[in-house]
Design a protein around this motif. Sequence first.
Motif, PDB file in Angstrom:
ATOM      1  N   ARG A  26      49.310  32.497  35.611  1.00  0.00           N
ATOM      2  CA  ARG A  26      48.456  32.689  36.791  1.00  0.00           C
ATOM      3  C   ARG A  26      47.909  34.111  36.840  1.00  0.00           C
ATOM      4  N   TRP A  27      48.762  35.086  36.499  1.00  0.00           N
ATOM      5  CA  TRP A  27      48.302  36.476  36.501  1.00  0.00           C
ATOM      6  C   TRP A  27      47.231  36.683  35.435  1.00  0.00           C
TER       7      TRP A  27
ATOM      8  N   ALA B 114      47.414  33.153  46.763  1.00  0.00           N
ATOM      9  CA  ALA B 114      46.772  33.603  47.986  1.00  0.00           C
ATOM     10  C   ALA B 114      46.852  35.111  48.140  1.00  0.00           C
ATOM     11  N   GLU B 115      47.946  35.700  47.633  1.00  0.00           N
ATOM     12  CA  GLU B 115      48.143  37.139  47.821  1.00  0.00           C
ATOM     13  C   GLU B 115      49.123  37.662  46.783  1.00  0.00           C
ATOM     14  N   ARG B 116      48.889  38.892  46.330  1.00  0.00           N
ATOM     15  CA  ARG B 116      49.826  39.562  45.419  1.00  0.00           C
ATOM     16  C   ARG B 116      50.335  40.830  46.076  1.00  0.00           C
TER      17      ARG B 116
ATOM     18  N   GLY C 223      45.331  34.525  34.049  1.00  0.00           N
ATOM     19  CA  GLY C 223      44.142  33.725  34.301  1.00  0.00           C
ATOM     20  C   GLY C 223      43.183  34.352  35.296  1.00  0.00           C
ATOM     21  N   THR C 224      43.667  35.326  36.073  1.00  0.00           N
ATOM     22  CA  THR C 224      42.811  35.950  37.084  1.00  0.00           C
ATOM     23  C   THR C 224      42.749  37.469  36.952  1.00  0.00           C
ATOM     24  N   ALA C 225      43.410  38.039  35.933  1.00  0.00           N
ATOM     25  CA  ALA C 225      43.489  39.500  35.795  1.00  0.00           C
ATOM     26  C   ALA C 225      42.112  40.118  35.586  1.00  0.00           C
ATOM     27  N   GLN C 226      41.963  41.321  36.107  1.00  0.00           N
ATOM     28  CA  GLN C 226      40.722  42.078  35.981  1.00  0.00           C
ATOM     29  C   GLN C 226      41.056  43.482  35.481  1.00  0.00           C
ATOM     30  N   PRO C 227      40.102  44.160  34.818  1.00  0.00           N
ATOM     31  CA  PRO C 227      40.347  45.555  34.422  1.00  0.00           C
ATOM     32  C   PRO C 227      40.806  46.392  35.619  1.00  0.00           C
ATOM     33  N   GLY C 228      41.847  47.179  35.391  1.00  0.00           N
ATOM     34  CA  GLY C 228      42.414  47.992  36.453  1.00  0.00           C
ATOM     35  C   GLY C 228      43.655  47.405  37.071  1.00  0.00           C
TER      36      GLY C 228
ATOM     37  N   ILE D 205      56.726  42.715  33.909  1.00  0.00           N
ATOM     38  CA  ILE D 205      57.083  42.472  35.301  1.00  0.00           C
ATOM     39  C   ILE D 205      55.792  42.392  36.104  1.00  0.00           C
ATOM     40  N   PHE D 206      55.560  41.211  36.696  1.00  0.00           N
ATOM     41  CA  PHE D 206      54.316  40.944  37.416  1.00  0.00           C
ATOM     42  C   PHE D 206      54.508  41.182  38.912  1.00  0.00           C
ATOM     43  N   PRO D 207      53.450  41.546  39.600  1.00  0.00           N
ATOM     44  CA  PRO D 207      53.564  41.710  41.061  1.00  0.00           C
ATOM     45  C   PRO D 207      53.996  40.405  41.717  1.00  0.00           C
TER      46      PRO D 207
END
Length: 347
Positions: free
Chosen positions: A150-151, A85-87, A153-158, A71-73
Amino acid sequence: MSLSEQSLSKRVPSRRAARTHRSGFPHRPVRASVESITRVSPTFARVVFVGPELDECGDPGATFDQRIKLIFPAERLAADGSSVAERGDLPVLSHSADWYAEWLALPESTRGAMRTYSIRELQVSPSGETRFIVDFVLHLEPGKSGPAARWAGTAQPGDELLIVAPVRGHADSAGIEFRPGDAPEVVLVGDETAAPAIARILEDLPVTARGIAWIEIPDRADELPIAAPADCEVRWVVRGHEDHGTALIPELLAYLGERTALKIEDVATEQLLWETPVYSGLGEDVAAASGAAGTAEHAAGDQRYFWIAGESGVVTTLRRHLVRELGISRSQVAFMGYWRRGVAMKG
């Protein structure tokens, strides 16, 4: 002892006795965070998830093709739809059987997106810390990417999401379709979306297992290491820019001694094809279909177990041919449509 039963002995025992939940709902939504993310090939991004709640989830050594929900934001796209633009925040869900109803009751604008994935690897340290490793297929072209790609492709640690995962040690193994029984040989077939499940199945099989796997990929660089048993051959089939199944289907038919050219056709329903020895999404009589004899040749001699997953039209086409034309027993096949061409999948 069957192939899948032999693999159960490989489960990691650390802290399991203290964390076993043998009653109650077999799956629960847990919060997980990204420990690392690696672009392992042009098509795949590998994400490692950690979190205290994950320490009670998953059965190492008996994962196979276990399905999980991510389940993604919630996201708000830019005006041109090309970027996020925003999550928003993740929804708060209970650990009860009502979690799905709770999620559906939330406004679509805030509940986020849910997608189904397989576990590429499940790691449990001696202390019990658990890592879920998930391979994402990245479709990042404008207009073709969904919330999961999309998530990733831009995800970062944390970064965090919710994983609806199986509770460790629960007797109900819902979400696992790979059940070869006493089959002496397994045949695994799929496209890139099924590659993580195929890899996990192969690595969870006993070392004495026999079989063959075909994985269709868009790029030769998408071939990834798989620690398969010595007598299980892995064949990567490069599709390039052609349609899904155009490279995969001829390879499987040649292996079966067939030279038939098949036209790819999907089922005329909104639901993805999902046909296993114990379940029929088409409403077939499972007991009758499994007991029906095929052609004399296959009924007498073909005891291989077939597991086929990927694009719904490709899987449907192969099912028609293997079951209806070649007479392979329904009890020896599992066909799963993971996605459908041109349709944005949900759930």
